[in-house]
Enzyme design. Structure first.
Site, short mmCIF file in Angstrom:
data_model
loop_
_atom_site.label_atom_id
_atom_site.label_comp_id
_atom_site.label_asym_id
_atom_site.label_seq_id
_atom_site.Cartn_x
_atom_site.Cartn_y
_atom_site.Cartn_z
N SER A 1 16.37 -40.59 60.07
CA SER A 1 15.51 -39.43 60.16
C SER A 1 15.55 -38.69 58.81
O SER A 1 16.63 -38.33 58.34
CB SER A 1 16.04 -38.54 61.28
OG SER A 1 15.35 -37.34 61.34
N LYS B 1 11.82 -42.19 59.97
CA LYS B 1 11.18 -41.08 60.72
C LYS B 1 11.09 -39.91 59.76
O LYS B 1 12.08 -39.50 59.17
CB LYS B 1 12.04 -40.75 61.93
CG LYS B 1 11.88 -39.37 62.52
CD LYS B 1 12.55 -39.27 63.89
CE LYS B 1 13.24 -37.94 64.11
NZ LYS B 1 13.88 -37.84 65.44
N LYS C 1 10.27 -35.95 59.19
CA LYS C 1 10.11 -34.65 59.85
C LYS C 1 8.83 -34.04 59.31
O LYS C 1 8.59 -34.07 58.08
CB LYS C 1 11.30 -33.75 59.50
CG LYS C 1 12.59 -34.21 60.15
CD LYS C 1 12.56 -33.93 61.65
CE LYS C 1 13.89 -34.23 62.28
NZ LYS C 1 13.89 -33.99 63.73
N ASP D 1 8.22 -36.65 63.36
CA ASP D 1 8.81 -35.75 64.36
C ASP D 1 8.49 -34.31 63.98
O ASP D 1 8.85 -33.86 62.89
CB ASP D 1 10.34 -35.96 64.38
CG ASP D 1 11.02 -35.11 65.44
OD1 ASP D 1 10.33 -34.42 66.21
OD2 ASP D 1 12.28 -35.14 65.49
N GLU E 1 6.45 -37.57 67.48
CA GLU E 1 7.46 -37.05 68.39
C GLU E 1 7.30 -35.53 68.57
O GLU E 1 7.20 -34.80 67.59
CB GLU E 1 8.84 -37.38 67.81
CG GLU E 1 9.99 -37.04 68.71
CD GLU E 1 11.34 -37.42 68.07
OE1 GLU E 1 11.36 -38.10 67.02
OE2 GLU E 1 12.38 -37.01 68.63
N ASP F 1 10.65 -35.63 73.22
CA ASP F 1 12.09 -35.50 72.99
C ASP F 1 12.56 -34.25 73.74
O ASP F 1 13.04 -34.32 74.87
CB ASP F 1 12.34 -35.41 71.47
CG ASP F 1 13.78 -35.03 71.12
OD1 ASP F 1 14.65 -35.09 71.99
OD2 ASP F 1 14.04 -34.68 69.94
N LYS G 1 18.10 -38.73 74.56
CA LYS G 1 19.29 -38.16 73.93
C LYS G 1 20.24 -37.78 75.06
O LYS G 1 19.94 -36.86 75.83
CB LYS G 1 18.95 -36.91 73.14
CG LYS G 1 18.40 -37.18 71.76
CD LYS G 1 18.25 -35.88 71.00
CE LYS G 1 17.45 -36.11 69.73
NZ LYS G 1 16.81 -34.87 69.27
N GLY H 1 19.16 -38.87 67.84
CA GLY H 1 20.44 -38.48 67.23
C GLY H 1 20.52 -36.98 67.10
O GLY H 1 19.50 -36.28 67.06
O1 NPG Z 1 20.23 -38.90 62.69
O2 NPG Z 1 21.36 -37.75 64.14
C1 NPG Z 1 20.40 -37.91 63.38
C2 NPG Z 1 19.39 -36.81 63.28
C3 NPG Z 1 18.15 -37.22 63.97
O3 NPG Z 1 16.24 -35.99 63.42
C4 NPG Z 1 17.21 -36.09 64.11
N1 NPG Z 1 17.50 -35.22 65.05
O4 NPG Z 1 14.92 -33.36 66.55
O5 NPG Z 1 15.59 -35.36 66.84
C5 NPG Z 1 15.69 -34.26 66.29
C6 NPG Z 1 16.70 -34.06 65.20
C7 NPG Z 1 17.57 -32.88 65.23
C8 NPG Z 1 18.15 -32.51 64.08
C9 NPG Z 1 17.83 -32.16 66.35
C10 NPG Z 1 18.95 -31.41 64.00
C11 NPG Z 1 18.67 -31.08 66.30
C12 NPG Z 1 19.20 -30.70 65.13
#
Ligand code: NPG
Length: 367
Positions: free
Chosen positions: A136, A162, A164, A189, A214, A239, A263, A291
């Protein structure tokens, strides 16, 4: 199993690079760790995936700690014998708190499986011994910085990227990366950053052959996602909206999602995650494992889940080096774009206690 002790601790780990999403920038990860011990001295570990602030989810670390101490742990203590499969039933009267509940259930499950000498992967029904990794990528300062970061991950072997996105950092960023990597599996995302009025704008992403968009809209907006799904060709993946098997069932029935990010922390644990997996498999909805910037403790358990047959898309299950200079377990190292699923009893890894003590900012033992 009889619980003799629960330890709650907060640790603090710097991230290797700042991680910017549509809801904020994170430079370090504070983690609430849960350790349980049974009457035979067997321990189980888990991490609570809540962040320090309630920005991604209403849950946050101090809130989870309070919820656990005030209600959840006393609730569990009222039962003399406890199995992981009872935890969600015992804790059901306390509303919400999926992340807090998931961590207690997982720690108990880890201890239980260790005492039965069974791996979490076997218990959950895993069919793979390695898992394909995605990564990500946060919002960057400019397109060059984004390209540089993506290149470092592609060079490291990640099999899916992915990005953001948020209003003002979307079409151009995706175009830039798609032009550089015409073939790589790519997805975006938004973490709820758009509104129902943005359908036309988001449909501009359709030309980039994305795997999915997402969580574009508010977590409560099932109808909005269903309407958006009619306007954009790129599959919608939920999500934040998916907090239980029931919400997954609703989202599928309403055609608000055609792919689901599972998750375990967000849905109350690994047992509920398997139920969502099974539901999705039955409905031909692909799932992937999200994640939450987990340490090796959470990552180990996520890899076990991501090894189930319905997890057909690469997850945000990245190597330790993507997050931390030093992980709290043996580092998870990617080989050829894959991470191995731990095979030892329970989650299959333990924290390095010396390092854990060094980065602990709070610790409490509840007998
Ligand atoms: O690789 O663990 C990882 C991060 C993946 O982007 C990721 N998580 O929205 O899915 C999400 C996001 C997230 C990041 C969620 C930070 C919460 C805090």
């Amino acid at each position: 199993m009889k619980l003799s002790e629960i330890e709650l601790r907060i640790i603090h780990l710097p991230l290797v690079r700042p991680f910017r999403t549509s809801f904020g920038t994170q430079t370090s990860r504070e983690v609430l760790m849960v350790k349980v011990q049974n009457e035979n001295g067997i321990t189980g570990w888990a991490e609570c995936v809540a962040m320090s602030d309630p920005l991604y989810s209403p849950e946050y670390i101090a809130g989870c700690l309070d919820l656990m101490k005030r209600f959840l742990i006393p609730g569990l203590k009222s039962k003399i014998n406890i199995s992981a499969e009872d935890v969600s039933v015992i804790l059901k009267p306390f509303l919400g708190g999926q992340m807090a509940k998931a961590s207690l259930e997982t720690a108990i499950l880890d201890a239980e499986l260790r005492s039965r000498n069974i791996s979490l992967a076997t218990y959950l029904g895993a069919t793979k011994n390695k898992v394909e990794c995605g990564v990500s990528v946060g919002i960057a300062d400019n397109l060059e910085a984004l390209a540089e970061e993506v290149k470092s991950y592609v060079d490291a072997g990640y099999r899916r990227i992915k990005l953001k996105i948020e209003p003002g950092w979307d079409i151009e960023a995706v175009k830039h990366i798609r032009d550089l990597y015409p073939e790589i599996p790519l997805q975006v995302d938004a973490n709820q950053a758009y509104s129902r009025d943005d359908a036309k704008h988001l449909s501009k992403l359709d030309e980039f052959n994305l795997l999915l968009i997402e969580q574009p809209l508010d977590e409560h907006d099932f109808l909005g996602h269903a309407l958006l799904a009619k306007e954009v060709k790129t599959p919608i993946c939920l999500d934040e909206s998916i907090i239980s098997v029931q919400s997954a069932e609703d989202a599928i029935a309403l055609k608000a999602t055609s792919i689901i990010n599972v998750k375990p922390g967000r849905v109350g644990g690994y047992i509920e995650s398997v139920k969502i997996h099974d539901l999705c498999l039955k409905n031909s909805i692909p799932v992937w494992c999200g994640g939450m910037l987990e340490t090796g403790i959470g990552r180990a358990a996520n890899l076990a889940l991501a090894a189930l047959p319905g997890f057909t898309l690469p997850g945000d299950t990245s190597a330790s080096a993507r997050y931390f200079k030093q992980d709290i377990t043996v580092p998870f190292v990617m080989e050829n774009g894959y991470l191995n699923v731990p095979t030892g009893p329970g989650i299959g890894v333990e924290p390095d206690m010396e390092f854990l003590d060094e980065i602990t900012t709070y610790k409490e033992i509840i007998e």
